[in-house]
Structures are given as C-alpha cells and as structure tokens.
Motif scaffolding. Structure first.
Motif, PDB file in Angstrom:
ATOM      1  N   LYS A  90      42.187  33.480  31.418  1.00  0.00           N
ATOM      2  CA  LYS A  90      42.781  33.880  32.696  1.00  0.00           C
ATOM      3  C   LYS A  90      42.726  35.396  32.880  1.00  0.00           C
ATOM      4  CE  LYS A  90      47.223  33.798  35.162  1.00  0.00           C
ATOM      5  NZ  LYS A  90      47.381  35.266  35.213  1.00  0.00           N
ATOM      6  N   LEU A  91      43.155  36.118  31.846  1.00  0.00           N
ATOM      7  CA  LEU A  91      43.254  37.574  31.981  1.00  0.00           C
ATOM      8  C   LEU A  91      41.894  38.248  31.972  1.00  0.00           C
ATOM      9  CD1 LEU A  91      46.353  38.232  29.685  1.00  0.00           C
ATOM     10  CD2 LEU A  91      46.276  38.116  32.189  1.00  0.00           C
ATOM     11  N   GLU A  94      40.353  37.717  35.595  1.00  0.00           N
ATOM     12  CA  GLU A  94      41.099  38.584  36.519  1.00  0.00           C
ATOM     13  C   GLU A  94      40.867  40.052  36.185  1.00  0.00           C
ATOM     14  OE1 GLU A  94      45.752  39.660  37.697  1.00  0.00           O
ATOM     15  OE2 GLU A  94      45.318  37.945  36.388  1.00  0.00           O
ATOM     16  N   LEU A  98      39.351  43.360  38.361  1.00  0.00           N
ATOM     17  CA  LEU A  98      40.171  44.562  38.539  1.00  0.00           C
ATOM     18  C   LEU A  98      39.474  45.794  37.955  1.00  0.00           C
ATOM     19  CD1 LEU A  98      43.700  43.117  37.675  1.00  0.00           C
ATOM     20  CD2 LEU A  98      42.877  43.828  39.937  1.00  0.00           C
ATOM     21  N   SER A 424      40.329  43.203  30.057  1.00  0.00           N
ATOM     22  CA  SER A 424      41.522  42.576  30.649  1.00  0.00           C
ATOM     23  C   SER A 424      42.675  43.539  30.859  1.00  0.00           C
ATOM     24  CB  SER A 424      42.006  41.429  29.745  1.00  0.00           C
ATOM     25  OG  SER A 424      40.964  40.558  29.404  1.00  0.00           O
ATOM     26  N   ALA A 427      44.869  43.471  33.996  1.00  0.00           N
ATOM     27  CA  ALA A 427      45.541  42.174  34.151  1.00  0.00           C
ATOM     28  C   ALA A 427      46.651  42.023  33.112  1.00  0.00           C
ATOM     29  CB  ALA A 427      44.525  41.044  34.018  1.00  0.00           C
TER      30      ALA A 427
END
Length: 458
Positions: A90-91, A94, A98, A424, A427
């Motif tokens: 997930k991170l 994301e 970013l 990451s 995030a």
C-alpha cells in the motif's frame, strides 16, 4: 553543545548549504529521533499539519541522511514484489506517486527509466507470471509481460526468455530528496540538531525545575554528552539502531536488527551504454534478498549488485569494519543462527561472491553476456537494517509500535522500515502523523482521568 542545523541565508532548495549554531531551545512538543529520509519526511508532515507546535529532529551524525538513506541504489520502486494488502504494498504504490509529484514540485531530477524483471530459465517463468499477478493486485500501473524480442528492444544487450516490464519504476538521489524534506521542515519552523546521539529517554520528575512548564514537557531525551531536551512525545526513526532505542525507552527489543552489508560493482563509464534501465532477476522465494541487478544512477553511472553478507558493524561499509559490541549482539541472537542454518548454501555463496569479482560477474552475465571482469570496478557499499524475529524469520513488512506506562505511551517507534522505505517515505510520514495524533489524544485522556491535569490538545 549539539549543533543546530539552519540553512545558510540566501540559500535554498535541495542540496542547500548548512551551518551549525549552538542550541537555543530545549523544549518541544514532539521530537523525532533520526534524520534519515523516513525521520525527515515524518517531521516535515507533522510540522505541516501542526504549525503552532514546536518540533525537533535529533541526529547523531554531523550530516543528514548519512546511513541507509545515503547508501542505497536510488530506485523508485513501483510496488510489484510485496504481499497484496500489506503495508509495504500500500505505502509503496502511494509513496511512489507522492515521490514523483514531490520531485516535480521541487525541481529534483529523477528519471522514470523503467525496470525489467527478467526470466533467464524456464523454471523462472511461472514465478514471473505470479509476480505479474501480484503487481496487478497491488495496482501497480503499466505492468505487462514481454517476450525475447521486446526485451531486446528495450535493453539491446539483455538476454531473457520473458520479462515483466514495469515502466513506472524510476531513479532519484534520495539523499537530495531527504535534504529537501529537511529544508521544508526548517522553513515551517522545525529545528534540527546534529551530533546529538540519544542514549536515554525517561519521564521527568514532577518537581523538576528544568521544565518551566511543569508537566507540559514531561519526557527527557538525553544524549551521550549529557545534554537534555524536554518534550511531550517522541517518534523514533533510527534505522540500524531502532531496536536499541526501543529497548532504552523500556519498549520491546523485538524484532532485533541484524546488519547485512551489500557491496556494489560499478560499470566502467565507457561501458554504461549497455544498460538503459533497471534489470532485475526473478526473485527466488527460498532466499531472502532480490539478487544481483543492474541499476542506472542519476549521475550516469551504473551500479551492479548488491550481494548480501552479515556485517560485523552496524555502520560497517568496508569488508573488515568490526565492532565488538555489534558483533556479539548479532551472533548471540538465536534468531540469526536459525536464519543462517536455513540458508547455509545461500550464505556461503554470497560470501564467496563478496571475495571474488569473477563470481559476481558470472551472475551478471546471465543477463548481459557481454559484461566481463575488465568492464567493472568495485563500488560503494550499504548496510541494510534487517529486522529479524526470534524464530529466524525476516520481518518483511513495516513495523510501528510503542509501549505501555507513562513513557511508552508517549513514544512511537518505527521498528522496521526496509526497502522500499525511501520510495514510501511520504506515505509512511502520513501514517506516522496519523498515529502520533491518535497516541497524543490517548495520552491526553489518560492524563485527564488518572492524573487530573488539564487536557492538552494536539
């Protein structure tokens, strides 16, 4: 006194010059321990969300992002490898989005050069297809399986039967990104102390005269020189020392950190044309690391590797670096021996390749046969903070925890933030900021009910 980092007047942007000043303030609402990329991203996010509060970052080195954040391959990962539904997956997805967005905003150079995960043996193809399905489950953009002709169209010198093409993978200088986070943090009013090695954390006595605000700053953070900073809450992002900081704060020492050194080779500049993007092997699930790969760098160089061997010093970047305390800490841990016994052949192979250049080149020739020993030089090394449990299992996902009691409730430890933590970082910072706010609210309620002091809002 600990050095206070401030941007030099008139300088700006990533890579700005810094100068040291003597410490002027010793009370803060939140202190972040560790000025690597995760610590700086977290501090930046916290001060942006809560500009009225006082924040500080404490770093034991003289410069920022000095260890894992400054000794890595610089890959912006897309999120293919990680278990669907895990924090890593997930991170990473994301965080990659970013990261690209942040670099665009700040003018930090990066290159979205892509990555091929290449199968060179028939028995690797089923694992490659499973990896493709995993990447799709993780919502990694642009993934596709390609054949031999398409591999050579993208990487003319690479040989393979099939490859997973990840065009979203990129490269960046993460030390530059971390320094930009630091600049953002300071511009928002945050304070950074270098040469501040944290050796103790404890609750202040209620009668302490050092804290003018009484119980407002009840936590003392002390360094190796005996200097003290008072605060309300602590976030530790200590990488190679995350287990030790957790232990000195009274929290759990598990999972333990075992350092693994990774040595890179570098293609000679006149041979860099052989590699256009990242070229990775299909990972073998029996072994814990990704294997030798080809990684172009922002400066135009090409790194090859790394291997993975036990480091005898937590910050030991050279073959013969040794620290008796770090060595005994590692070899006395039962979890390490269980890991070693399950991976004896792999470990011996890695040690052999670390000593003999020709053995490393042989691994690379599976993908680019034209590479020879004469085309490579020994390059830099990094040390990975590998979290390990007592059963000898590598802790694969991110781990965040705290403790109990007055002090434990005020601390959030980032216990395990392995690759892709740099990708990451933004995030992770958002999640940490959410967790800090939740923890702070819990502490406030506890204080209100059990100690009958005024509620301090966060």
């Amino acid at each position: 006194m600990a050095a206070l980092l401030r941007r030099r007047a008139g300088s700006g942007g990533p890579g700005a010059l810094w100068r040291a000043q003597r410490r002027q303030r010793s009370t803060f609402d939140v202190v972040v321990v560790g000025a690597g990329i995760v610590g700086l991203a977290s501090a930046r996010e916290l001060v942006r969300r809560h500009p009225s509060l006082a924040f500080a970052v404490l770093e034991k080195e003289q410069e920022l992002a000095h260890h894992q954040s400054g000794h890595n391959s610089g890959v912006i990962h897309s999120g293919i490898y990680y278990t669907p539904g895990s924090l890593k997956a997930k991170l990473c997805v994301e965080g990659a989005a970013l990261c690209y967005q942040y670099c665009d905003q700040k003018g930090i150079p990066y290159k979205q050069c892509g990555k091929l995960i290449v199968a060179v043996e028939q028995d690797e193809i089923p694992r490659l297809k499973a990896l493709y399905k995993r990447g799709l489950q993780n919502n990694v953009p642009g993934l596709k399986l390609i054949g031999t002709k398409e591999i050579q169209a993208k990487e003319p010198f690479c040989r393979g039967l099939m490859a997973l093409d990840s065009p979203y993978t990129g490269i960046v200088n993460y030390k530059q990104v971390a320094e930009s986070y630091a600049a953002d943090f300071q511009e928002a009013g945050g304070t950074i102390f270098t040469d501040f090695e944290v050796t103790n954390m404890e609750m202040a006595k209620e009668s302490s005269s050092e804290s003018a605000d009484g119980l407002k700053y009840p936590v003392i953070v002390r360094n190796s020189k005996g200097e003290e900073i008072y605060c309300r809450h602590i976030v530790t992002c200590a990488g190679l020392y995350s287990d030790r900081l957790s232990e000195i704060s009274g929290c759990s020492p598990e999972p333990r950190i075992v350092p693994f050194r990774g040595d890179y080779l570098v293609l000679k500049p006149e041979k860099s044309y052989m590699v256009k993007g990242n070229i990775y092997p299909v990972p073998n699930p029996r072994f814990p690391f990704l294997g030798f790969h080809f990684t172009p760098r922002i400066d135009g160089s090409v790194w090859l590797g790394p291997n993975a061997v036990l480091a005898f010093k937590r910050e030991g970047y050279r073959l013969f670096d040794f620290n008796i305390g770090d060595f005994l800490d590692a070899v006395s841990y039962s979890g390490l021996w269980k890991l070693v016994l399950r991976n004896v052949s792999y470990g011996l192979s890695e040690m052999y390749r670390a000593c003999f250049l020709s053995a490393q080149v042989k691994q690379l020739q599976k993908f680019i046969p034209e590479v020879t020993v004469n085309d490579v030089l020994r390059g830099p090394s990094g040390v990975r903070a590998q979290a390990l449990d007592s059963d000898g299992n590598l802790v694969d996902d991110f781990v965040f925890d705290g403790g109990s009691g007055d002090l434990g409730r005020r601390i959030l430890h980032v216990r395990n933030a392995p690759s892709p933590a740099a990708t990451s970082s933004l995030a992770i910072a958002k999640m940490i900021a959410d967790e800090v706010k939740r923890s702070c609210c819990e502490v406030c309620v506890f204080l209100l009910i059990y100690r009958k002091v005024s509620l301090i809002t966060f």
